[in-house]
Motif scaffolding. Structure first.
Motif, PDB file in Angstrom:
ATOM      1  N   UNK A 117      90.829  53.598  81.863  1.00 42.53           N
ATOM      2  CA  UNK A 117      92.284  54.041  81.730  1.00 42.53           C
ATOM      3  C   UNK A 117      92.933  53.062  82.523  1.00 42.53           C
ATOM      4  N   UNK A 118      93.858  52.246  82.043  1.00 48.38           N
ATOM      5  CA  UNK A 118      94.799  51.299  82.713  1.00 48.38           C
ATOM      6  C   UNK A 118      95.915  51.831  82.702  1.00 48.38           C
ATOM      7  N   UNK A 119      96.783  51.463  83.672  1.00 47.88           N
ATOM      8  CA  UNK A 119      98.169  51.807  83.880  1.00 47.88           C
ATOM      9  C   UNK A 119      98.857  50.571  84.215  1.00 47.88           C
ATOM     10  N   UNK A 120      99.951  50.225  83.247  1.00 51.66           N
ATOM     11  CA  UNK A 120     100.838  49.195  83.814  1.00 51.66           C
ATOM     12  C   UNK A 120     102.098  49.685  83.762  1.00 51.66           C
ATOM     13  N   UNK A 121     102.565  49.218  85.210  1.00 52.01           N
ATOM     14  CA  UNK A 121     103.559  50.272  85.697  1.00 52.01           C
ATOM     15  C   UNK A 121     104.944  49.459  86.181  1.00 52.01           C
ATOM     16  N   UNK A 122     105.833  49.151  85.464  1.00 54.81           N
ATOM     17  CA  UNK A 122     107.113  48.605  85.943  1.00 54.81           C
ATOM     18  C   UNK A 122     107.993  49.256  86.915  1.00 54.81           C
ATOM     19  N   UNK A 123     109.166  48.455  87.249  1.00 53.63           N
ATOM     20  CA  UNK A 123     110.140  49.116  88.306  1.00 53.63           C
ATOM     21  C   UNK A 123     110.631  50.347  87.496  1.00 53.63           C
ATOM     22  N   UNK A 124     110.913  51.305  88.515  1.00 50.63           N
ATOM     23  CA  UNK A 124     111.852  52.637  88.158  1.00 50.63           C
ATOM     24  C   UNK A 124     113.053  52.310  88.824  1.00 50.63           C
ATOM     25  N   UNK A 125     114.162  51.881  87.980  1.00 54.65           N
ATOM     26  CA  UNK A 125     115.385  51.487  88.397  1.00 54.65           C
ATOM     27  C   UNK A 125     116.200  52.722  89.070  1.00 54.65           C
ATOM     28  N   UNK A 126     117.278  52.147  89.870  1.00 53.66           N
ATOM     29  CA  UNK A 126     118.365  53.147  90.184  1.00 53.66           C
ATOM     30  C   UNK A 126     117.986  54.204  91.154  1.00 53.66           C
ATOM     31  N   UNK A 127     117.048  53.853  91.903  1.00 58.70           N
ATOM     32  CA  UNK A 127     116.604  54.948  92.856  1.00 58.70           C
ATOM     33  C   UNK A 127     116.974  54.886  94.228  1.00 58.70           C
ATOM     34  N   UNK A 128     117.853  53.628  94.580  1.00 59.19           N
ATOM     35  CA  UNK A 128     118.278  53.510  95.923  1.00 59.19           C
ATOM     36  C   UNK A 128     117.366  53.563  97.039  1.00 59.19           C
ATOM     37  N   UNK A 129     117.511  54.369  97.985  1.00 55.35           N
ATOM     38  CA  UNK A 129     116.891  54.585  99.241  1.00 55.35           C
ATOM     39  C   UNK A 129     115.359  55.197  99.040  1.00 55.35           C
ATOM     40  N   UNK A 152     104.215  45.524  76.257  1.00 55.19           N
ATOM     41  CA  UNK A 152     104.327  46.471  75.164  1.00 55.19           C
ATOM     42  C   UNK A 152     104.052  45.551  74.025  1.00 55.19           C
ATOM     43  N   UNK A 153     105.306  44.446  73.805  1.00 50.70           N
ATOM     44  CA  UNK A 153     105.174  44.014  72.667  1.00 50.70           C
ATOM     45  C   UNK A 153     103.827  43.075  72.482  1.00 50.70           C
ATOM     46  N   UNK A 154     103.257  42.540  73.562  1.00 55.10           N
ATOM     47  CA  UNK A 154     102.171  41.833  73.331  1.00 55.10           C
ATOM     48  C   UNK A 154     100.918  42.786  72.701  1.00 55.10           C
ATOM     49  N   UNK A 155     100.883  43.823  73.182  1.00 55.39           N
ATOM     50  CA  UNK A 155      99.936  45.039  72.899  1.00 55.39           C
ATOM     51  C   UNK A 155     100.192  45.321  71.297  1.00 55.39           C
ATOM     52  N   UNK A 189     111.154  51.091  83.479  1.00 55.00           N
ATOM     53  CA  UNK A 189     112.665  51.178  83.241  1.00 55.00           C
ATOM     54  C   UNK A 189     112.855  49.927  82.082  1.00 55.00           C
ATOM     55  N   UNK A 190     114.044  50.094  81.631  1.00 56.18           N
ATOM     56  CA  UNK A 190     114.233  49.283  80.496  1.00 56.18           C
ATOM     57  C   UNK A 190     114.019  47.809  80.702  1.00 56.18           C
ATOM     58  N   UNK A 191     113.497  47.269  79.559  1.00 52.61           N
ATOM     59  CA  UNK A 191     113.171  45.814  79.640  1.00 52.61           C
ATOM     60  C   UNK A 191     111.952  45.385  80.365  1.00 52.61           C
ATOM     61  N   UNK A 192     111.799  46.315  81.474  1.00 52.12           N
ATOM     62  CA  UNK A 192     110.944  45.911  82.561  1.00 52.12           C
ATOM     63  C   UNK A 192     109.473  45.584  82.325  1.00 52.12           C
ATOM     64  N   UNK A 193     108.923  46.233  81.233  1.00 48.18           N
ATOM     65  CA  UNK A 193     107.969  46.095  80.732  1.00 48.18           C
ATOM     66  C   UNK A 193     107.392  46.062  78.957  1.00 48.18           C
TER      67      UNK A 193
END
Length: 468
Positions: free
Chosen positions: A357-369, A457-460, A449-453
């Motif tokens: 099981x492999x997880x590719x995790x991108x940034x979760x945006x707008x989380x501030x501090x 996904x498109x490669x796969x 978050x949007x566009x960051x991965x």
């Protein structure tokens, strides 16, 4: 759109017809802000965008059959002149909604809005002609655009209501007042606009507070912040939930292979549901949708049957497919926040796999501090779910690796062979790493978050063989 004359449209928009526009001409098609999509008898909304000025395509839209253009500057074709195109489509949508007899269902929440909206749309379509928000057209442009798609025969209008600040949901409700309002949950998201989870809860509560005594507020009994909204609505309250007593609930819950099964229970009876959607987070979504359908008069057995038939409708949301070599891909890359990322990781842990099981995790945006803590928590959740390898993509995701390694797992940064957790600077590096690491039979989750991965996904996706 519900047919209207250009004179009526001009009045609704407080606009002015130009000399070439026929006041008696009837608009029978829809309204579009992309000139390429305009059809015969429709309207073209010419918006002045950052890169493209829609007014430059006014003539093209009329050539394609548009009855007129809504414009904020002079154009050489039939037009309704207005001061602001965005406000104009909102005003037009209000008029269309007032002329419609459709039952309006509004859906909001920090997570699951689009999936639940899709389920409600499927259920309503079994009752009669239905219009529902496409994809996530849930903002000040997409919302009135959806309302304007109403036809005289439309019986049900299903709207996804999003907000990035206080007052936004109220503004959307004023365009097409809901008869049923569904609040799914309150979580950590868009803190750049809300500032705190308490403000998020206040914003989501605008939907049940807007409803009148004849309306229905469908509230999540498992979320205390949502459950308390029952005290702030004049509407009839119907609850749904899994963990706490509710009007609509799931019994005999079976995770199965990640596509959950349960017994749907409503005040009128019970029936078995076998979801085609991946992940346990779809169980409360299905219950919320079932509660809405029940209030609209659908029987419990029919609700269960439609829920069991419903597949994924919106792109990049728990889209599970299998490659020719047996590798399974979970594309949940459309967007991400802490709750949806946790749900996707749990789903990865439940999907049967012959490999890792492999997880590719991108940034979760707008989380501030709270960003560092939330990303570290995602890594901890991946470790707890039995993820074998984690790839954190881009700046700000380093804490994901730290969280994953917190239980003493092997922790190397930079793609060293055999590493359990790797941070890479960008999507290109993630793709390069997957080329060397991915093996037949593995299961890969892509989330961010949007566009960051999306490139990952498109490669796969380019290797896709068939969907499950």
């Amino acid at each position: 759109m519900i047919p209207m004359s250009l004179a009526d449209i001009a009045a609704a928009l407080e606009g002015k017809l130009n000399e070439t526009a026929d006041p008696e001409a009837i608009v029978t098609g829809g309204i579009e802000f992309d000139s390429r999509k305009v059809g015969p008898g429709g309207l073209f909304l010419a918006l002045d965008g950052a890169n493209v000025d829609g007014h430059d395509f006014a003539a093209q839209a009329v050539d394609q059959g548009a009855a007129a253009v809504i414009a904020s500057r002079e154009v050489p074709v039939p037009a309704v002149y207005v001061d602001d195109g965005l406000r104009a489509i909102g005003a037009l949508a209000r008029t269309v909604a007032r002329r419609s007899e459709a039952a309006v269902v509004g859906v909001t929440g920090s997570n699951g809005k689009t999936s639940t909206k899709d389920l409600i749309g499927r259920l309503c379509a079994a009752l009669g002609p239905t219009v529902a928000t496409e994809a996530n057209f849930n903002n000040e442009l997409g919302h009135p655009y959806t309302v304007c798609r109403l036809r005289p025969e439309t019986g049900y209008l299903v709207l996804e209501l999003a907000a990035r600040g206080l007052g936004h949901i109220t503004e959307l409700c004023e365009i097409a007042p809901p008869h049923i309002g569904v609040v799914l949950n309150v979580g950590i998201s868009h803190l750049d606009g809300f500032g705190s989870i308490e403000t998020t809860a206040e914003a989501k509560s605008e939907l049940p507070r807007f409803l009148g005594p004849e309306g229905t507020a469908i509230l999540n009994a498992d979320d205390p912040r949502v459950a308390r909204m029952a005290e702030r609505t004049r509407a009839t309250v119907v609850t749904f939930g899994v963990e706490r007593p509710a009007d609509v609930t799931a019994a005999d819950l079976d995770p199965h292979d990640g596509r959950h099964r349960f017994t749907l229970r409503t005040p009128d009876g019970e029936a078995p549901v076998a979801l085609r959607l991946w992940g346990g987070h779809h169980v409360p979504n299905a219950l919320a949708a079932g509660a809405a359908a029940w209030r609209l008069g659908m029987g419990t057995e029919r609700i269960a049957a439609v829920l069991s038939e419903a597949g994924r409708q919106s792109e990049r949301r728990m889209d599970v497919y299998t490659l020719a070599d047996g590798t399974t891909i979970i594309d949940d890359s459309y967007n991400a926040n802490p709750a949806s990322t946790g749900a996707a990781i749990r789903a990865l842990g439940q999907v049967p796999t012959a490999g890792r099981r492999i997880a590719v995790i991108g940034l979760m945006a707008d989380l501030e501090d709270q960003s560092e803590d939330c990303h570290r928590r995602a890594g901890e959740q991946a470790a707890a779910a039995g993820v074998d390898e984690l790839i954190a993509v881009g700046g700000g995701t380093e804490p994901v690796v730290d969280g994953f390694a917190g239980d003493g797992r092997e922790h190397r940064i930079g793609g060293a062979d055999g590493a359990a957790a790797t941070h890479v600077p960008d999507q290109s590096a993630a793709v390069d790493l997957l080329r060397t690491r991915l093996r037949p039979g593995d299961t890969v989750l892509v989330k961010g978050s949007r566009y960051r991965t999306w490139d990952v996904a498109d490669y796969l996706r380019a290797k896709e063989d068939h969907r499950q």
